[in-house]
Every structure is written in C-alpha cells, then in structure tokens.
Design a protein around this motif. Sequence first.
Motif, PDB file in Angstrom:
ATOM      1  N   GLY A 140      47.489  37.115  30.641  1.00 22.67           N
ATOM      2  CA  GLY A 140      46.635  36.379  29.722  1.00 22.67           C
ATOM      3  C   GLY A 140      46.409  37.177  28.463  1.00 22.67           C
ATOM      4  O   GLY A 140      46.674  36.725  27.351  1.00 22.67           O
ATOM      5  N   ASP A 141      45.929  38.402  28.605  1.00 25.81           N
ATOM      6  CA  ASP A 141      45.820  39.371  27.518  1.00 25.81           C
ATOM      7  C   ASP A 141      46.925  40.417  27.674  1.00 25.81           C
ATOM      8  O   ASP A 141      47.562  40.519  28.715  1.00 25.81           O
ATOM      9  CB  ASP A 141      44.467  40.092  27.547  1.00 25.81           C
ATOM     10  CG  ASP A 141      43.303  39.132  27.393  1.00 25.81           C
ATOM     11  OD1 ASP A 141      43.503  38.049  26.821  1.00 25.81           O
ATOM     12  OD2 ASP A 141      42.208  39.467  27.865  1.00 25.81           O
ATOM     13  N   ILE A 142      47.107  41.214  26.631  1.00 21.25           N
ATOM     14  CA  ILE A 142      47.970  42.393  26.703  1.00 21.25           C
ATOM     15  C   ILE A 142      47.060  43.611  26.779  1.00 21.25           C
ATOM     16  O   ILE A 142      46.144  43.753  25.966  1.00 21.25           O
ATOM     17  CB  ILE A 142      48.894  42.485  25.488  1.00 21.25           C
ATOM     18  CG1 ILE A 142      49.851  41.288  25.464  1.00 21.25           C
ATOM     19  CG2 ILE A 142      49.670  43.782  25.498  1.00 21.25           C
ATOM     20  CD1 ILE A 142      50.695  41.213  24.205  1.00 21.25           C
ATOM     21  N   SER A 143      47.291  44.460  27.744  1.00 15.78           N
ATOM     22  CA  SER A 143      46.433  45.633  27.914  1.00 15.78           C
ATOM     23  C   SER A 143      47.284  46.873  28.181  1.00 15.78           C
ATOM     24  O   SER A 143      48.352  46.794  28.784  1.00 15.78           O
ATOM     25  CB  SER A 143      45.437  45.432  29.061  1.00 15.78           C
ATOM     26  OG  SER A 143      46.100  45.132  30.273  1.00 15.78           O
ATOM     27  N   MET A 144      46.786  48.005  27.693  1.00 12.75           N
ATOM     28  CA  MET A 144      47.411  49.306  27.939  1.00 12.75           C
ATOM     29  C   MET A 144      46.491  50.091  28.870  1.00 12.75           C
ATOM     30  O   MET A 144      45.280  50.179  28.635  1.00 12.75           O
ATOM     31  CB  MET A 144      47.610  50.062  26.629  1.00 12.75           C
ATOM     32  CG  MET A 144      48.087  51.495  26.802  1.00 12.75           C
ATOM     33  SD  MET A 144      49.859  51.635  27.056  1.00 12.75           S
ATOM     34  CE  MET A 144      50.442  51.516  25.359  1.00 12.75           C
ATOM     35  N   TRP A 145      47.074  50.684  29.930  1.00 12.93           N
ATOM     36  CA  TRP A 145      46.285  51.374  30.957  1.00 12.93           C
ATOM     37  C   TRP A 145      46.715  52.821  31.078  1.00 12.93           C
ATOM     38  O   TRP A 145      47.904  53.138  30.995  1.00 12.93           O
ATOM     39  CB  TRP A 145      46.444  50.683  32.311  1.00 12.93           C
ATOM     40  CG  TRP A 145      45.779  49.341  32.372  1.00 12.93           C
ATOM     41  CD1 TRP A 145      46.252  48.175  31.856  1.00 12.93           C
ATOM     42  CD2 TRP A 145      44.526  49.038  32.976  1.00 12.93           C
ATOM     43  NE1 TRP A 145      45.368  47.159  32.100  1.00 12.93           N
ATOM     44  CE2 TRP A 145      44.293  47.659  32.791  1.00 12.93           C
ATOM     45  CE3 TRP A 145      43.581  49.792  33.670  1.00 12.93           C
ATOM     46  CZ2 TRP A 145      43.153  47.031  33.264  1.00 12.93           C
ATOM     47  CZ3 TRP A 145      42.440  49.157  34.146  1.00 12.93           C
ATOM     48  CH2 TRP A 145      42.236  47.798  33.941  1.00 12.93           C
ATOM     49  N   ASP A 146      45.736  53.691  31.277  1.00 16.17           N
ATOM     50  CA  ASP A 146      45.986  55.075  31.652  1.00 16.17           C
ATOM     51  C   ASP A 146      45.951  55.127  33.174  1.00 16.17           C
ATOM     52  O   ASP A 146      44.883  55.028  33.792  1.00 16.17           O
ATOM     53  CB  ASP A 146      44.916  55.996  31.048  1.00 16.17           C
ATOM     54  CG  ASP A 146      45.208  57.471  31.303  1.00 16.17           C
ATOM     55  OD1 ASP A 146      45.749  57.795  32.383  1.00 16.17           O
ATOM     56  OD2 ASP A 146      44.875  58.302  30.451  1.00 16.17           O
ATOM     57  N   LEU A 147      47.119  55.259  33.795  1.00 14.52           N
ATOM     58  CA  LEU A 147      47.196  55.192  35.262  1.00 14.52           C
ATOM     59  C   LEU A 147      46.669  56.453  35.923  1.00 14.52           C
ATOM     60  O   LEU A 147      46.250  56.405  37.082  1.00 14.52           O
ATOM     61  CB  LEU A 147      48.644  54.935  35.693  1.00 14.52           C
ATOM     62  CG  LEU A 147      49.269  53.631  35.169  1.00 14.52           C
ATOM     63  CD1 LEU A 147      50.661  53.445  35.755  1.00 14.52           C
ATOM     64  CD2 LEU A 147      48.399  52.431  35.495  1.00 14.52           C
ATOM     65  N   ASP A 148      46.697  57.579  35.239  1.00 10.70           N
ATOM     66  CA  ASP A 148      46.147  58.802  35.823  1.00 10.70           C
ATOM     67  C   ASP A 148      44.638  58.684  35.999  1.00 10.70           C
ATOM     68  O   ASP A 148      44.080  59.062  37.027  1.00 10.70           O
ATOM     69  CB  ASP A 148      46.478  60.005  34.945  1.00 10.70           C
ATOM     70  CG  ASP A 148      47.966  60.295  34.922  1.00 10.70           C
ATOM     71  OD1 ASP A 148      48.653  59.962  35.914  1.00 10.70           O
ATOM     72  OD2 ASP A 148      48.453  60.834  33.908  1.00 10.70           O
ATOM     73  N   LYS A 149      43.965  58.142  34.982  1.00 12.60           N
ATOM     74  CA  LYS A 149      42.507  57.992  35.033  1.00 12.60           C
ATOM     75  C   LYS A 149      42.079  56.636  35.594  1.00 12.60           C
ATOM     76  O   LYS A 149      40.907  56.461  35.946  1.00 12.60           O
ATOM     77  CB  LYS A 149      41.917  58.181  33.640  1.00 12.60           C
ATOM     78  CG  LYS A 149      42.168  59.558  33.046  1.00 12.60           C
ATOM     79  CD  LYS A 149      41.585  59.650  31.643  1.00 12.60           C
ATOM     80  CE  LYS A 149      41.833  61.013  31.037  1.00 12.60           C
ATOM     81  NZ  LYS A 149      41.315  61.110  29.649  1.00 12.60           N
ATOM     82  N   GLY A 150      43.006  55.693  35.632  1.00 11.75           N
ATOM     83  CA  GLY A 150      42.667  54.374  36.146  1.00 11.75           C
ATOM     84  C   GLY A 150      41.769  53.581  35.221  1.00 11.75           C
ATOM     85  O   GLY A 150      40.911  52.829  35.674  1.00 11.75           O
ATOM     86  N   VAL A 151      41.945  53.742  33.892  1.00 10.61           N
ATOM     87  CA  VAL A 151      41.102  53.045  32.924  1.00 10.61           C
ATOM     88  C   VAL A 151      41.976  52.306  31.924  1.00 10.61           C
ATOM     89  O   VAL A 151      43.127  52.679  31.669  1.00 10.61           O
ATOM     90  CB  VAL A 151      40.171  54.028  32.179  1.00 10.61           C
ATOM     91  CG1 VAL A 151      39.209  54.691  33.142  1.00 10.61           C
ATOM     92  CG2 VAL A 151      40.988  55.087  31.429  1.00 10.61           C
ATOM     93  N   VAL A 152      41.402  51.244  31.359  1.00 19.32           N
ATOM     94  CA  VAL A 152      42.098  50.489  30.331  1.00 19.32           C
ATOM     95  C   VAL A 152      41.861  51.174  28.985  1.00 19.32           C
ATOM     96  O   VAL A 152      40.740  51.578  28.666  1.00 19.32           O
ATOM     97  CB  VAL A 152      41.630  49.024  30.303  1.00 19.32           C
ATOM     98  CG1 VAL A 152      40.147  48.911  29.993  1.00 19.32           C
ATOM     99  CG2 VAL A 152      42.449  48.207  29.320  1.00 19.32           C
ATOM    100  N   LEU A 153      42.920  51.346  28.205  1.00 21.61           N
ATOM    101  CA  LEU A 153      42.822  52.010  26.912  1.00 21.61           C
ATOM    102  C   LEU A 153      42.565  51.018  25.788  1.00 21.61           C
ATOM    103  O   LEU A 153      41.746  51.271  24.899  1.00 21.61           O
ATOM    104  CB  LEU A 153      44.101  52.795  26.628  1.00 21.61           C
ATOM    105  CG  LEU A 153      44.429  53.942  27.588  1.00 21.61           C
ATOM    106  CD1 LEU A 153      45.773  54.555  27.230  1.00 21.61           C
ATOM    107  CD2 LEU A 153      43.332  54.995  27.549  1.00 21.61           C
ATOM    108  N   ALA A 154      43.279  49.909  25.802  1.00 18.48           N
ATOM    109  CA  ALA A 154      43.136  48.925  24.726  1.00 18.48           C
ATOM    110  C   ALA A 154      43.557  47.559  25.248  1.00 18.48           C
ATOM    111  O   ALA A 154      44.373  47.458  26.172  1.00 18.48           O
ATOM    112  CB  ALA A 154      43.975  49.316  23.509  1.00 18.48           C
TER     113      ALA A 154
END
Length: 1207
Positions: A1130-1144
């Motif tokens: 639905g949206d485009i998202s960038m994730w930091d998989l090491d920290k498990g958080v969404v970046l943008a």
Amino acid sequence: MSYIVDEHDARKLPWMPKELPPHVKVIFSCQPEEKMIVLEAAKKLWGKMEKNFLEVGKLPAEDAAVIMSHWLSSANRTLTDDQYNTTAFHEAIQWSSYLLPENYKLASAVKRVATVAFARLEKDHGEPLVRRALGYITASRKGVTFNELEDLISLDDMVMEELCVQYKLEIRRCPPALLIRLRQDLKSYVTELAADGLKTIQWSHTQYHEAAAERYLLQRDRAPSYHKAMAEYFTGMWSGKNKPTPNNEDGVPRYVASQNLTYELEKEDGTTSIVYNKRALNELPYHFINSNQFDMLKSECLCNYEWLLAKLCGSGIRTIFDDFYLAISIEPKDKDLNILLETFQLSRVVLEKDPKQLGSQLSGRLRSLIMKDVPVTSADPKVYPACHPLMAQISRSSIPTFYPSITCLTPPGGALSDILVGHTAEITAIGLTSEGMRGVSSSLDNTIKMWDLRSGKVTKTIPGVGKDVLQILVALENKVIVTSETSCVRVWDINTSQCLFSFSEFDDYAKIAISQNTKVLVCCLIGVNTMRSYNLESDFSMIKECQLENKKEGEEKAESVINKDKTLLISETTFGDQLLVAYQDEASAFTQNIKTGAVVYTLNCSTESARITALAISGEYFAAGYQFKYLKREMPYAVDIFSTSGGAFVRTLRGCDEDNIERLFINNTGSHCLCSSTSHHTWSSDLAVWNMETEEHKHLASHAGVAHIAGLVTLQYVLTSSKGESTLRLWNLSGSIIKPAPKMKQSVGVFDLVAMKDYPRYVVASATDNGPLAVWNVAKGKTSGTAVRIEHGLVDPTDIVVIRNTKAVILGRFSGENNPSQNHLRRSFPEADKGITGSSNIYQSVYIYDLRAKRFERKVPAVYIIPSRAHEFKLLNDDLLMGLSENRNQIYIWSLSTGTIAYRIKPTFQSKSDMTANHLNQEASVHMKKRQYTAKMTPWDRRTESSEKRQKRRELQLEEELKEMEEKRKERENGVEQFILSGDEKVVVASFFSHHLCVFDMEKKDHVQTLENDNSLLHLYVAALTYDGSFLVHTNYDEDDKVSYVTLWDCFEGTVRKRLKNEKDVCAIGISDDAQRVLFGKGNCELRIWEPFKKSSLRKIHGYQGMNFQFGMNKIFILKGGSKAIIYAGDISMWDLDKGVVLAVYTPDTRISAMTVAMDGQLLCFGLKDSLSVVSLRLVDNSRDGMDDMGENIMGEKIESDSSDEE
C-alpha cells in the motif's frame, strides 16, 4: 468560559451532549457583555430547562459587608471605609496602618482596580521591571513560564540598565528573587495554567489582560517591541552568544536557554526519546506576525522544513493550519504561503497518520513546480522564492525521508479548497442541505456531523446513529436528517439530536428521496420494487404504497421494459410530486407520482443500446446517465436530458473515454451537470462536468480513491468523500468551470520497469497496451524528471517486448497480411513480407531494436516461437531468449542469431515403465511406514484384530498408497505453472501445481534437483530466490496436519533446511543474497524477520498505521548486505532490519503498477497506472553525502554539475 478559544465554534457548545450521564453536573459561567455566545448556545441546547439558568446580579451591600469582614479577619486586617468588592479586597489588604486616607485608591470597576494595582506594583518593584514583565505576560500567546520571564528580562536592556546600577550585578542577568517577589504580589491577578506541556503564567481574568494591554502594549511601549524581543528569544538568537549593551558593542553573555527545535531525553532504561520544544514552535509564528517580521516568519517558520517537521510531530497538523491561516489573513496574496497551505491540505490525511512523511509529501507535490520556477531573465523574480530553499532543506532532512525525483502526487493549484477533519472512522454517507452551504456525513464512528462549508468547521454532532448508514439526506427546511440503513429508515432532529421516528418495518434496504416542496419522504425498497411515501411534517403516516412499474394510469399491464430483478435507480429529489425512476441496464426511465402512484412520463434514451446507470432532477430537466451496452470507443458514456414540463427529449451530453457515471447531479440553476468518475484501474477519481447548454465536457479535479459526491447545489461548494477515508474533500469548481477544457488523453500508465544490468543508471519503462518505450536516467537530477529516450509506435498491441540493457526484442505475430500498425517494421525490413506463412498464434517475426542507437539492429530469420505470457520471456544474454514449450512442460532457449532452438531443458523423472511392480510395492510400503497408522482403529480393535483382517487391511492400505503414488506420478506430467529466475540467471525454480518443484541449472542445461513434499501442494505465489539460486523460501500448507509453513529449501541439495510452523496469511516474502535473513509480511500488518541459521532467530514486528499487506499486491526487496529492506504494501517503506524499525514511508496517491530497484539498491523506481513517468525515490538525511556514482551516461545526455541538488 472566557478561556475557551473560539476555534471550531467551541463557544457554540457542539461538544456538549444534550443529556449528561448519571451523577454528572456541569456549571458554566459567562459574561454576556464580553460578546460571549456561550449563553445563547446554552439556551438553545437546554432552553426548556429555565430553572438551570441563574443570573448572578449585583452583590447586595449587606452581603458584601459580611464577606469582606470574613476576608479581612482571615488576613488580620480591618477597614474604616465601606468600599467593598472582590478585587478591591486584594488591593486593600496591601494597605498599612500608617497609610494616609488620601492615598487610599480604589476604583469601582475591575479594570480600573487592576490599573491602580499595576501602578502600586511599579512603585514597589520599579517601573521598568514591572512594565516589561507584565508586558511580556500580556504579549505572549499562551503565557510565559517563570524561566522564560527571567530570560526575557535578562535580555531586556531597558530593565537591565537600571538593575545593574541599583544592585551592582556582576553578570548581566536578572536576579530570580526580584521576579519571585513580583510574582508573589501578582498572585491575585495571575494564575498558572498548562500550555505546551508546561505551567505558564497567565492573567486569571480577561479584564486583567485588557487592563495590562491598554497600559503597556498601547500606551507606554508599543506591542511590536515586546513581540520582537520574544521572537528573538524563541529563535535562540542570543543563546550562547554575547548580546550588545548600550555601552558595549561587543556585548556580554546573558546565559539564556537554548531554543533547539528538539531535545533528546534519556530514559531510565538507557534509551532516548525525542522531546519537541513546543513553546518555541507555538509562540514563534505569533510573535513574528505581531512584530511585522513577515520575511522572518517565512524563512524561520512556515517555509522552513525542519521547523515544519518539528511542529508537525510535536503539535499536529491542526496547529500548522492555524499558523498559515493567521499569516495569510495578514498577507493574503503571498504565493509561497498559499501554495504550501494547499499542499498541506492535499497531504492532510497522510500527515495526520505519519508526520514524518512531510518531506516526501512536500517534494512529491511541489518538486516539478519548483524546478520549473526559473526566471526568464536575471532581473525577474521567482514566483515561489521561499519554496526553493525549502526543497533544498528536504534533501538534507534531519530524519531519513524519501525524496522523489519528480512530482508524483497530486500537485496544488487545483480546485480543492479544504479537507474537513472530524470523524474518527470511515465515512459511510454524505449529503448537502438545500442551500448548499452545509454538509452532513455519517461514519463508522457512530456519529452524524454537520459541517459549515464556508468555515470548514463542525457545527453539530449527533451521536449514537449506528454504523450501518448507507444514505443520508436533509429535509424539512434543513430541520431534520433522514438516514437509510440496511433494514430501516430513521428521522433525526438536528436541533435536539434526537431520533424522531424510525421506519423499521422494511425487510430490505430502502433507497430514499426527499420532496422538499411537499415535505414527503419516499422510500423505494430494492428487493420488492415497492415505493412508499410518508408525511414528514406531521405524524410520519404513510401516504401511498405502490409498485414501481412503468404503467400509466388506466393501463392494466406494465411495459415489458421493467424487470424486477434489475437494480433500482431513483433520483434523490423530486420535481413537485414526480420521482424519477429507472432500472439499471434498461434504456428508459419514468416519473411516478409519489402521492398517487401513477406514472406521469416515460423517458426513452436516444439510443436503444443505452444502459442507464444514474439519474438526476433539476427545476427544468430530468437527466439520465448511461453507458452503451455495445461499447463504442468514441463515446462510452453519455447523459440524455429531458424537459420536466412534458418529458420531451432535449439533447444528449456526450462523454469521453475517462467517464464512469455512477451518481449524477444538477446544480440549482440547471446550468451544469456533475458526476464523480472513478477509475478502478488507477484507483483515482475525477469530477466530470457538462455544460447543459453548450454540451461542453470537462474533467476539473482529480484525487486518489473511489469518490462519492454529497450532492450539488452550487459549484462553489462540492463535497466528496473517498472509500476507506475519514475525511471529506471540499471543492470550488466555480473558477475552473470557465477555463478552457483540457484535452482529454487516454489513460496510459507504466506496465513494466526493467533496470539495465550493465548500465545501472538507466531504467526502461514499457507502457500499458504496448504504448511507448521510454529510457530514464534515474541517477542524474537534471535528467531524472524526463525520459532520455522515448520510442513511439515501435510495437503492435499484440506484440511482446523483452528488454535487456539497451536491446529491445520484439516478438510479433505478423505473417504477410496487410497490418498497418506494423508499417514501421515493413519499412525497416521489406523482405519480411516474403515467404512467411503460418498461424498468427505463433511468433514468427522477431526484431531486435537498439535503444541506444535508436535503430533496428536486425531481424531474426525463420523463427518459430511458442506464445506465452509476456513476463515469462527472459533474455539471458544479448543472444539467448528463454520461454516455455507449447504444452509448458519444457524450457526452450532460442538463439536470436539463428532463430532456432539452441537447447531444451525438461524435467527428468524415473518413468513408471522403468519401475517393476515389486519396486512400486516396496516404495508404497516405505510411504506407509512414514505415515505410521492410516486406519482409524481404537487400541482395543487393533489388539483383537485377526491375522486375516490385518492382512486385508494392509492390502487395502497398500492399494490406497499405490493409488496416491500414481496420482503424484501423473502430476509430473503437468505443465509449468510458474517459475523464478535467479538474479545471476543461472538457476530456474519451477512449480507445476503439484507436490514438487523442479530446479534447473541453466549452465549445465539440466534438471538438477526436485523439491518434494508429499503433504503439500508446492507453489511459488509467495516465494523468493537468492541471487545465485542456492536457496528458495516460500509458503506451503500441510494438507495432513492442516498447518501453514514458511519453508527454506537448499536448491542444490534438494532438502528442507529450516521451516517455520503456523505462519498463516503470509502475503509477501524476501530473502537476502546469502540466505541469512528472510523477511515476510502478514495480512494483519505484521512483519517477521527470520534468521534461519541462528537459534531463537524469529523477531515479530508490528507494522505502522497504513501498512496493508494483500495477497498478490506486495513486494519485498532485501538490499545488499541484508541490513535494510524496501517493502511495498500500500505504502512504500524502508526498514532497518538490524534494529527492526521503519526508517521512512512514502504514501502514493494512486496505484503503483511497476517497481524495481536501481543503482545497486540506492534507488527505488516505480511507475503509476495513470502516468508514463518513472519516479525514483532515494533515501535522504543529513548523514548521507549522496549516492555512490555508478556507471556512465550512454544516451548522449549533456554532462552537468554533480551538485547535491542534481545527484
């Protein structure tokens, strides 16, 4: 109620329910002379309860004497005069016993007493200190904290000059003791209230504030001097710096607090959180405006990205709008502020959910507009001068954000005038009042809201209306609201918020209409085609019940045109007593009298091929919108107009290819007809308008989602809602209606995107319906907004184009017939017509086009390629084309040099004829042992079972096992259902709608492994392959255990390496190049990060609000190194998989049709269904220097500066 700010009509008490819960009491106090409207609103709300209203008159003298004596005794004081009132008491207790009578100063009015008190304070504490301190309190937006007051006084040289001389201060800073004493003497006049998360000093009564304003802001010092000083303070101008003094230009430090936009707060667990400086964020615009520093307001606040981001995250978008409205009220023609305000309105829904998308929303709507804002000459000014540095600031954002290469969201400058926010759940129905200035809406939040469309504010909320409202209308001169639900119709009183009547005898959904003149409610039951009319004005009694039939009075039989199983259509209003009725898919409509039931007119469309889809009524016209049963490309939709005086046909309003008429409206003057035209292909809607006289047709506005119109009275206020949203859009079409109609273009979007392997700067986009091919340089800022190559008319709609690097291989079914669409091929290859015959279902013509050289390279002779799906053809290198055989059981590799099949790869299984019966029995016995017991027997039955029965049971089990094995062997004859090609193009994994997958080695040209599972059908719908093809991860369902798995296969060994149990509703999956990390998304908006070769390796992450995983509509790209991933859900998202958080996160307006990763994962490129442009997103923040330079320009682009704005 003096403290209630009159925003959203708060003083009209729309937030106060008519009836309070048990044991709850509320006391209001207000002053009519202060132009307060609370009393009037309260009387409307509870007007019948006169005993609840108490007027507080003048205090009798005897009562005042008793009260005053009590107060004075509690303060150990006595008075010899009889001047009593509350404010005077606080002043009187300051008198000493030795004060002479002529120095007694008491006034009869509160403001006058406050003025006397201020004079006394100036005498006791020093005039400069009191004047400036009280001036700052008065000039503030929401008061000042004690620390802020101390800092402000320390920066104020008017005060500090006297304090330094009087107290011989070593540092130029106000002693806190002086302000503590002053605050103690002011305690009767000020109070501490919560503001921006802190306690601020504010005047305890509006009359004190007015007295201070008159004395300090109007008479002694001018207000701008206070506002300018406060603006300097909240910008942090003197924090950590020396401020000059009258006698020292180099200045001295004042040790005032810093005014950073954000601060990091360390928690007890060692983590940090961001705290926003709400005081500076909320006070600064107010002081810039009131100190006439408009340029500073724009550069430091409203056109400053970091300030807007902090304000949005800290205080919400409503406060952003307040600041813009205040600024535009001062400078209404400022283009920067107006364009930004409209941009925020367009992005409101997104930013309310996720304020951190500010950068992508602003750049996604303004990027192209600002890039084109280039003066013709150096002397010409820019149109949007303040927006240029704003765009540059976004590219250096303090938080990671997506920065699009071009405008890819709905830009400002259209007809949208406001976005109305108030509901907390999806809106289900909308309507308009008869004058068109107010709107009504129902929602899944169980409320109805009435809106003032001129101010955009909620004027009424009716709770408890239910969640099943499907239609809403306003009736009885805008006094009642009528709602239709799944099985009942209700009438609500707008004034009292009460349900006046409920028609609950309906067994089916009823469409409703209102006769405004005769005050009649019409209910048409869909299932039984029955019309019932009711008297709305008196007792809600039924006037008439009749069948909806196209039968005139005196006729016995209905015309055959009506079929009761067709969908019923009615107009929402009537013409007199005539209701316009039609059945969908029919070519005629009719008007029926709502009081007698008689059919008045029959309206036949101008063509028999019409299928009516919408109806509308005005004072002069009946209108029927329809689509052609036999679709004509030149005019798929039209509207027929009929006269209301005699039902005669007047004219046809012709539509266009982009129309999709589902609801139709005519304005009150009968000049224009309006509909919302929704494209389910692009998931967007247009507002389409016809001029009823000139027949001119326009599409005036567009926005995302499936839109519904509330109604149409005037073109100045058009209210719409979108499916799934909780906000309303308000449009002003009056200005756009007189503009020339834009040229309507056929909706063409991007069908596929291919990143060039050898030239990483370039992406090739192919359009839908084999439209133009375009090459985009996505790395260069100056060229990323336009294609560097566009090839029109290169292919026929039935051709297939396969792209690799700069080569385009065109597969055509052309075999010598006269095909005008391929004349360009005939001109390039005239010999192609000679000697080519055969079926048009076979690709017999293959042409290779060089996108770099812009010419056909060659034609492949004597080719014979089996048709397949377009995405199943792959170019393995510049000379080999991969596809499937006719029965899809083999992989064919064609040589583009010779046109012949270079080699074939097919599955190699041990055939049934190669196995003896003994071998089959042995294999079946092994399978039986693996399954253990297949018979449903109790332990007792098993122990008492005889040897003969046991032997017979085993023979039956063996027979069943042999039968099942035979069925699975037949599966090996299935054709390829789907396949995945590895990134290095050396491995193919194919599924066959069977219990096995096949692994093919493209270098060895052989079937190397079979992945089998006896209990699961193995598919590749949700699957991912490592870059080298060594590991496959996919979802499967165990038919015996009834359990869902995520399974990791070793493709070279043919074994299961790891698997996860009970993982249901997996919609998308990705795997890192080394298979060390797997990421998959589930339907409940959850992510799973799985490291299969580590213990306790599964991490569960809940997605953000708005993430929407749907089967077959999502993609996951795990970037190189496996530490980051890009997800489309639905949206485009960038994730930091090491920290498990969404970046943008980036939220598009319309559906994304194609997507790929370019520049070695530095860019995400996507195309939309309604545009041929390719958008590249890159992640930017202030810690990144830009993209790594990869590859070179090969398309002849002009070499330009590699500045940060371009690269």
